[in-house]
Design a protein around this motif. Structure first.
Motif, mmCIF file in Angstrom:
data_model
loop_
_atom_site.group_PDB
_atom_site.id
_atom_site.type_symbol
_atom_site.label_atom_id
_atom_site.label_comp_id
_atom_site.label_asym_id
_atom_site.label_seq_id
_atom_site.Cartn_x
_atom_site.Cartn_y
_atom_site.Cartn_z
ATOM 1 N N PRO A 163 0.818 -1.217 0.000
ATOM 2 C CA PRO A 163 0.000 0.000 0.000
ATOM 3 C C PRO A 163 0.848 1.261 0.000
ATOM 4 O O PRO A 163 1.775 1.399 0.800
ATOM 5 C CB PRO A 163 -0.801 -0.123 1.300
ATOM 6 C CG PRO A 163 -0.874 -1.578 1.564
ATOM 7 C CD PRO A 163 0.439 -2.134 1.077
ATOM 8 N N GLY A 164 0.564 2.150 -0.931
ATOM 9 C CA GLY A 164 1.270 3.425 -1.002
ATOM 10 C C GLY A 164 2.656 3.364 -1.600
ATOM 11 O O GLY A 164 3.384 4.356 -1.594
ATOM 12 N N LYS A 165 3.024 2.184 -2.119
ATOM 13 C CA LYS A 165 4.367 2.025 -2.678
ATOM 14 C C LYS A 165 4.288 1.598 -4.136
ATOM 15 O O LYS A 165 3.254 1.183 -4.631
ATOM 16 C CB LYS A 165 5.155 1.003 -1.862
ATOM 17 C CG LYS A 165 5.409 1.439 -0.429
ATOM 18 C CD LYS A 165 6.332 0.471 0.281
ATOM 19 C CE LYS A 165 6.640 0.953 1.688
ATOM 20 N NZ LYS A 165 7.573 0.024 2.404
ATOM 21 N N GLN A 166 5.410 1.691 -4.815
ATOM 22 C CA GLN A 166 5.455 1.276 -6.209
ATOM 23 C C GLN A 166 5.512 -0.243 -6.312
ATOM 24 O O GLN A 166 5.804 -0.926 -5.344
ATOM 25 C CB GLN A 166 6.687 1.878 -6.890
ATOM 26 C CG GLN A 166 8.010 1.347 -6.373
ATOM 27 C CD GLN A 166 9.208 2.005 -7.056
ATOM 28 O OE1 GLN A 166 9.094 3.051 -7.677
ATOM 29 N NE2 GLN A 166 10.364 1.372 -6.947
ATOM 30 N N ARG A 167 5.223 -0.728 -7.492
ATOM 31 C CA ARG A 167 5.294 -2.156 -7.738
ATOM 32 C C ARG A 167 6.752 -2.539 -7.975
ATOM 33 O O ARG A 167 7.432 -1.963 -8.829
ATOM 34 C CB ARG A 167 4.450 -2.521 -8.959
ATOM 35 C CG ARG A 167 4.290 -4.007 -9.184
ATOM 36 C CD ARG A 167 3.325 -4.287 -10.320
ATOM 37 N NE ARG A 167 1.985 -3.771 -10.040
ATOM 38 C CZ ARG A 167 0.948 -3.955 -10.848
ATOM 39 N NH1 ARG A 167 1.084 -4.633 -11.977
ATOM 40 N NH2 ARG A 167 -0.227 -3.444 -10.536
ATOM 41 N N LYS A 223 9.259 -18.351 5.525
ATOM 42 C CA LYS A 223 9.715 -17.404 6.556
ATOM 43 C C LYS A 223 9.153 -16.007 6.304
ATOM 44 O O LYS A 223 9.883 -15.006 6.321
ATOM 45 C CB LYS A 223 11.240 -17.365 6.605
ATOM 46 C CG LYS A 223 11.873 -18.710 6.928
ATOM 47 C CD LYS A 223 13.389 -18.620 6.930
ATOM 48 C CE LYS A 223 14.019 -19.978 7.209
ATOM 49 N NZ LYS A 223 15.513 -19.922 7.179
ATOM 50 N N LEU A 224 7.878 -15.951 6.083
ATOM 51 C CA LEU A 224 7.242 -14.690 5.730
ATOM 52 C C LEU A 224 7.308 -13.692 6.871
ATOM 53 O O LEU A 224 7.244 -14.064 8.059
ATOM 54 C CB LEU A 224 5.798 -14.927 5.306
ATOM 55 C CG LEU A 224 5.663 -15.497 3.894
ATOM 56 C CD1 LEU A 224 4.301 -16.160 3.705
ATOM 57 C CD2 LEU A 224 5.864 -14.395 2.867
ATOM 58 N N LYS A 225 7.444 -12.441 6.483
ATOM 59 C CA LYS A 225 7.552 -11.336 7.433
ATOM 60 C C LYS A 225 6.413 -10.344 7.194
ATOM 61 O O LYS A 225 5.870 -10.279 6.088
ATOM 62 C CB LYS A 225 8.884 -10.621 7.234
ATOM 63 C CG LYS A 225 10.109 -11.496 7.343
ATOM 64 C CD LYS A 225 11.371 -10.702 7.032
ATOM 65 C CE LYS A 225 12.620 -11.568 7.121
ATOM 66 N NZ LYS A 225 13.850 -10.776 6.816
ATOM 67 N N PRO A 226 6.087 -9.557 8.180
ATOM 68 C CA PRO A 226 5.025 -8.553 7.963
ATOM 69 C C PRO A 226 5.312 -7.638 6.782
ATOM 70 O O PRO A 226 4.379 -7.219 6.081
ATOM 71 C CB PRO A 226 5.025 -7.787 9.290
ATOM 72 C CG PRO A 226 5.474 -8.790 10.305
ATOM 73 C CD PRO A 226 6.507 -9.623 9.588
ATOM 74 N N GLU A 227 6.576 -7.362 6.534
ATOM 75 C CA GLU A 227 6.912 -6.481 5.409
ATOM 76 C C GLU A 227 6.719 -7.139 4.046
ATOM 77 O O GLU A 227 6.862 -6.492 3.012
ATOM 78 C CB GLU A 227 8.342 -5.949 5.534
ATOM 79 C CG GLU A 227 9.391 -7.012 5.789
ATOM 80 C CD GLU A 227 9.730 -7.150 7.266
ATOM 81 O OE1 GLU A 227 8.789 -7.149 8.107
ATOM 82 O OE2 GLU A 227 10.939 -7.277 7.576
ATOM 83 N N ASP A 228 6.402 -8.416 4.041
ATOM 84 C CA ASP A 228 6.057 -9.084 2.784
ATOM 85 C C ASP A 228 4.594 -8.850 2.403
ATOM 86 O O ASP A 228 4.164 -9.253 1.317
ATOM 87 C CB ASP A 228 6.305 -10.587 2.890
ATOM 88 C CG ASP A 228 7.773 -10.929 3.080
ATOM 89 O OD1 ASP A 228 8.077 -11.821 3.904
ATOM 90 O OD2 ASP A 228 8.622 -10.308 2.404
ATOM 91 N N THR A 229 3.850 -8.229 3.279
ATOM 92 C CA THR A 229 2.451 -7.935 2.998
ATOM 93 C C THR A 229 2.351 -7.028 1.774
ATOM 94 O O THR A 229 2.961 -5.961 1.717
ATOM 95 C CB THR A 229 1.797 -7.259 4.207
ATOM 96 O OG1 THR A 229 1.768 -8.174 5.304
ATOM 97 C CG2 THR A 229 0.372 -6.810 3.881
#
Length: 112
Positions: free
Chosen positions: A40-44, A83-89
């Motif tokens: 959200p709010g970031k580039q692809r 090993k997923l992290k919240p920042e992988d959302t």
């Protein structure tokens, strides 16, 4: 070419998910593929590409945790995410480079 992605969802930190992206058409084998994501709010951003011959590369943020692969017999590219992290959302997209086709986005949410 039409791309159909599947496999998103919600998972706790440290969990795993696997994406699949099936491409229609017989030209699958001659095109590189890639997985991208957009928070959200970031580039692809590019997560991982794979060439028609199977050579791979990874964004630094996912190295050692994600694995891209392809099965040319099934016209399918995969993204195994461990090993997923919240920042992988993010919303994840597959891309068919030959002709520049995109699959529909698939949401991944990593949260406890």
């Amino acid at each position: 070419v039409q791309l159909q992605a599947s496999g998103g969802g919600s998972v706790q930190p440290g969990g795993s998910l696997r994406f699949s992206c099936v491409a229609s058409g017989s030209i699958f084998t001659i095109s590189a593929m890639g997985w991208y994501r957009q928070a959200p709010g970031k580039q692809r951003d590019l997560v991982a590409p794979i060439t028609s011959g199977g050579s791979t590369n990874y964004a630094d943020s996912v190295k050692g945790r994600f694995t891209i692969s392809r099965d040319n017999a099934k016209n399918t590219v995969y993204l195994q995410m461990n090993k997923l992290k919240p920042e992988d959302t993010a919303v994840y997209y597959c891309r068919f480079y030959n002709g520049d086709y995109w699959g529909q986005g698939t949401q991944v949410t990593v949260s406890s």
